[in-house]
Scaffold this motif. Structure first.
Motif, mmCIF file in Angstrom:
data_model
loop_
_atom_site.group_PDB
_atom_site.id
_atom_site.type_symbol
_atom_site.label_atom_id
_atom_site.label_comp_id
_atom_site.label_asym_id
_atom_site.label_seq_id
_atom_site.Cartn_x
_atom_site.Cartn_y
_atom_site.Cartn_z
ATOM 1 N N ILE A 99 -26.112 -3.457 3.791
ATOM 2 C CA ILE A 99 -26.514 -3.669 5.192
ATOM 3 C C ILE A 99 -25.265 -3.790 6.065
ATOM 4 C CG2 ILE A 99 -27.677 -5.250 6.783
ATOM 5 C CD1 ILE A 99 -29.464 -6.061 4.324
ATOM 6 N N TYR A 100 -24.307 -4.553 5.591
ATOM 7 C CA TYR A 100 -23.064 -4.730 6.341
ATOM 8 C C TYR A 100 -22.355 -3.397 6.544
ATOM 9 C CZ TYR A 100 -18.379 -6.424 7.523
ATOM 10 O OH TYR A 100 -17.172 -6.638 8.138
ATOM 11 N N ARG A 101 -22.312 -2.591 5.506
ATOM 12 C CA ARG A 101 -21.665 -1.276 5.596
ATOM 13 C C ARG A 101 -22.314 -0.439 6.702
ATOM 14 N NH1 ARG A 101 -22.566 3.928 3.295
ATOM 15 N NH2 ARG A 101 -20.613 5.088 3.086
ATOM 16 N N VAL A 102 -23.634 -0.421 6.747
ATOM 17 C CA VAL A 102 -24.333 0.388 7.748
ATOM 18 C C VAL A 102 -24.049 -0.116 9.162
ATOM 19 C CG1 VAL A 102 -26.608 1.029 8.642
ATOM 20 C CG2 VAL A 102 -26.119 1.255 6.215
ATOM 21 N N VAL A 103 -24.147 -1.420 9.391
ATOM 22 C CA VAL A 103 -23.946 -1.923 10.749
ATOM 23 C C VAL A 103 -22.483 -1.770 11.173
ATOM 24 C CG1 VAL A 103 -23.588 -4.381 10.207
ATOM 25 C CG2 VAL A 103 -24.588 -3.723 12.398
ATOM 26 N N ARG A 104 -21.551 -1.960 10.265
ATOM 27 C CA ARG A 104 -20.140 -1.812 10.605
ATOM 28 C C ARG A 104 -19.797 -0.351 10.915
ATOM 29 N NH1 ARG A 104 -15.503 -3.595 12.852
ATOM 30 N NH2 ARG A 104 -13.692 -2.842 11.710
ATOM 31 N N LEU A 105 -20.282 0.582 10.091
ATOM 32 C CA LEU A 105 -20.005 1.995 10.353
ATOM 33 C C LEU A 105 -20.741 2.478 11.601
ATOM 34 C CD1 LEU A 105 -19.908 3.335 6.690
ATOM 35 C CD2 LEU A 105 -17.969 2.952 8.240
ATOM 36 N N GLU A 158 -35.044 -5.349 1.369
ATOM 37 C CA GLU A 158 -35.927 -4.372 0.716
ATOM 38 C C GLU A 158 -35.593 -2.958 1.170
ATOM 39 O OE1 GLU A 158 -40.027 -5.443 1.328
ATOM 40 O OE2 GLU A 158 -39.665 -7.499 0.617
ATOM 41 N N TYR A 159 -35.396 -2.790 2.460
ATOM 42 C CA TYR A 159 -35.081 -1.467 2.990
ATOM 43 C C TYR A 159 -33.750 -0.966 2.433
ATOM 44 C CZ TYR A 159 -34.633 2.417 6.188
ATOM 45 O OH TYR A 159 -34.489 3.675 6.715
ATOM 46 N N ALA A 160 -32.755 -1.841 2.393
ATOM 47 C CA ALA A 160 -31.441 -1.457 1.873
ATOM 48 C C ALA A 160 -31.529 -1.063 0.407
ATOM 49 C CB ALA A 160 -30.442 -2.598 2.059
ATOM 50 N N ALA A 161 -32.332 -1.765 -0.369
ATOM 51 C CA ALA A 161 -32.482 -1.444 -1.792
ATOM 52 C C ALA A 161 -33.029 -0.027 -1.973
ATOM 53 C CB ALA A 161 -33.383 -2.456 -2.475
ATOM 54 N N LYS A 162 -33.918 0.392 -1.081
ATOM 55 C CA LYS A 162 -34.497 1.740 -1.156
ATOM 56 C C LYS A 162 -33.533 2.818 -0.652
ATOM 57 C CE LYS A 162 -39.121 -0.029 -0.238
ATOM 58 N NZ LYS A 162 -40.151 -0.142 0.798
ATOM 59 N N ARG A 208 -26.911 -14.708 8.632
ATOM 60 C CA ARG A 208 -25.583 -14.710 8.030
ATOM 61 C C ARG A 208 -25.664 -13.852 6.777
ATOM 62 N NH1 ARG A 208 -21.837 -19.337 5.249
ATOM 63 N NH2 ARG A 208 -20.154 -17.880 4.765
ATOM 64 N N LEU A 209 -24.770 -12.885 6.662
ATOM 65 C CA LEU A 209 -24.783 -11.992 5.519
ATOM 66 C C LEU A 209 -24.098 -12.637 4.318
ATOM 67 C CD1 LEU A 209 -24.001 -8.531 7.145
ATOM 68 C CD2 LEU A 209 -26.225 -9.548 6.618
ATOM 69 N N GLU A 210 -24.635 -12.344 3.149
ATOM 70 C CA GLU A 210 -24.086 -12.791 1.874
ATOM 71 C C GLU A 210 -23.593 -11.562 1.122
ATOM 72 O OE1 GLU A 210 -27.118 -14.989 -0.213
ATOM 73 O OE2 GLU A 210 -27.783 -15.947 1.635
ATOM 74 N N PRO A 211 -22.835 -11.756 0.028
ATOM 75 C CA PRO A 211 -22.335 -10.592 -0.719
ATOM 76 C C PRO A 211 -23.433 -9.609 -1.134
ATOM 77 C CG PRO A 211 -21.189 -12.557 -1.426
ATOM 78 C CD PRO A 211 -22.274 -13.015 -0.483
ATOM 79 N N LYS A 212 -24.626 -10.089 -1.404
ATOM 80 C CA LYS A 212 -25.719 -9.190 -1.790
ATOM 81 C C LYS A 212 -26.162 -8.282 -0.646
ATOM 82 C CE LYS A 212 -29.487 -12.454 -0.867
ATOM 83 N NZ LYS A 212 -30.619 -13.181 -1.445
ATOM 84 N N HIS A 213 -25.683 -8.539 0.565
ATOM 85 C CA HIS A 213 -26.040 -7.732 1.732
ATOM 86 C C HIS A 213 -24.970 -6.697 2.073
ATOM 87 C CE1 HIS A 213 -28.268 -11.646 2.752
ATOM 88 N NE2 HIS A 213 -29.150 -10.790 2.274
ATOM 89 N N ALA A 214 -24.129 -6.362 1.125
ATOM 90 C CA ALA A 214 -23.008 -5.452 1.395
ATOM 91 C C ALA A 214 -23.466 -4.101 1.956
ATOM 92 C CB ALA A 214 -22.179 -5.250 0.135
ATOM 93 N N SER A 247 -17.619 -11.969 0.573
ATOM 94 C CA SER A 247 -17.427 -12.998 -0.454
ATOM 95 C C SER A 247 -16.394 -14.050 -0.067
ATOM 96 C CB SER A 247 -16.993 -12.349 -1.777
ATOM 97 O OG SER A 247 -17.991 -11.475 -2.241
ATOM 98 N N ASN A 248 -15.685 -13.852 0.996
ATOM 99 C CA ASN A 248 -14.645 -14.772 1.440
ATOM 100 C C ASN A 248 -15.288 -16.096 1.865
ATOM 101 O OD1 ASN A 248 -12.630 -16.175 2.792
ATOM 102 N ND2 ASN A 248 -11.935 -14.414 3.986
ATOM 103 N N VAL A 249 -14.967 -17.190 1.185
ATOM 104 C CA VAL A 249 -15.561 -18.487 1.509
ATOM 105 C C VAL A 249 -15.040 -19.046 2.824
ATOM 106 C CG1 VAL A 249 -16.047 -19.084 -0.895
ATOM 107 C CG2 VAL A 249 -13.862 -19.766 0.136
ATOM 108 N N ASP A 250 -13.974 -18.472 3.350
ATOM 109 C CA ASP A 250 -13.404 -18.887 4.628
ATOM 110 C C ASP A 250 -13.783 -17.927 5.746
ATOM 111 O OD1 ASP A 250 -12.197 -21.332 4.560
ATOM 112 O OD2 ASP A 250 -10.197 -20.575 4.114
ATOM 113 N N ALA A 251 -14.920 -17.244 5.602
ATOM 114 C CA ALA A 251 -15.371 -16.300 6.615
ATOM 115 C C ALA A 251 -16.895 -16.255 6.633
ATOM 116 C CB ALA A 251 -14.819 -14.905 6.325
ATOM 117 N N ALA A 252 -17.431 -15.809 7.749
ATOM 118 C CA ALA A 252 -18.878 -15.619 7.874
ATOM 119 C C ALA A 252 -19.129 -14.414 8.774
ATOM 120 C CB ALA A 252 -19.552 -16.858 8.459
ATOM 121 N N THR A 253 -20.078 -13.581 8.368
ATOM 122 C CA THR A 253 -20.485 -12.431 9.163
ATOM 123 C C THR A 253 -21.953 -12.600 9.509
ATOM 124 O OG1 THR A 253 -18.870 -10.965 8.144
ATOM 125 C CG2 THR A 253 -20.791 -9.919 9.153
ATOM 126 N N PHE A 254 -22.270 -12.414 10.777
ATOM 127 C CA PHE A 254 -23.635 -12.545 11.272
ATOM 128 C C PHE A 254 -24.087 -11.215 11.854
ATOM 129 C CE2 PHE A 254 -21.668 -16.683 11.473
ATOM 130 C CZ PHE A 254 -22.647 -17.519 10.946
#
Length: 196
Positions: free
Chosen positions: A20-26, A75-79, A12-18, A56-63
């Protein structure tokens, strides 16, 4: 990201994973554009805060599904985050997304607050028919079944899917969804629901 034969992990992705989410969504919008109502051209313009807000939506979850654990992806995303921010071609995201096997989001419906709405479901074409899509949908249903914000639990999960997307419809039906007829949003889509 290096090739790996390790088993798939689900996160489950959290806001700190934005990032990663951007890459998988695009990647999803690039690899399977006809599957979505949005476009790569629209979402490539989103700034970092938009991606963070979506998570960040508390009424949503992205996996997501990946061959790597979440710590490796962090770690990879940070680099890579600065390099990723410069990319603007769909092919760049398709190549980078090869280790990100799928994504799904479930959120409180705008139509009925007792409904969760499943959106943005995608499995990387290179790993389809391996149960990844089924597991992602099960993760989304499980979250919705257990989510109760301010005494408003969900009673079902609803989704719309293109009628000609036979593979996705098959996954949904395996997960307990039943077709309800045409989507009220678009006659090219079917409405499904899964009642708890």
């Amino acid at each position: 990201m290096s090739c790996s034969s390790s088993p798939v992990s689900y996160h489950r992705l959290e806001p700190k994973h934005a990032a990663i989410y951007r890459v998988v969504r695009l990647c999803a919008l690039s690899a399977s554009p006809a599957q979505f109502s949005s476009t790569f051209e629209r979402e490539i313009t989103f700034d970092a805060q938009t991606w963070t807000n979506r998570l960040s939506n508390v009424d949503a979850a992205t996996f997501i599904a990946s061959k790597h654990d979440i710590e490796y992806l962090e770690e990879y995303a940070a680099k890579q985050v600065d390099e990723w921010a410069r990319w603007n071609e769909p092919s760049q995201f398709v190549m980078e997304g090869r280790e990100l096997d799928g994504v799904v989001t479930v959120l409180r419906s705008f139509e009925d607050p007792k409904d969760a709405f499943l959106v943005s479901f995608w499995v990387n074409p290179g790993v389809r028919r391996r149960g990844i899509g089924t597991r992602l949908v099960e993760e989304a249903i499980g979250w919705a079944r257990g989510h109760d914000l301010d005494g408003q639990p969900f009673t079902r999960v609803v989704l719309d899917v293109l009628k000609d997307n036979v593979a996705a419809r098959s996954v949904y039906e395996r997960c307990g969804f039943e077709e309800q007829g045409d989507s009220p949003e678009d006659a090219k889509e079917a409405r499904y629901n899964c009642i708890f």
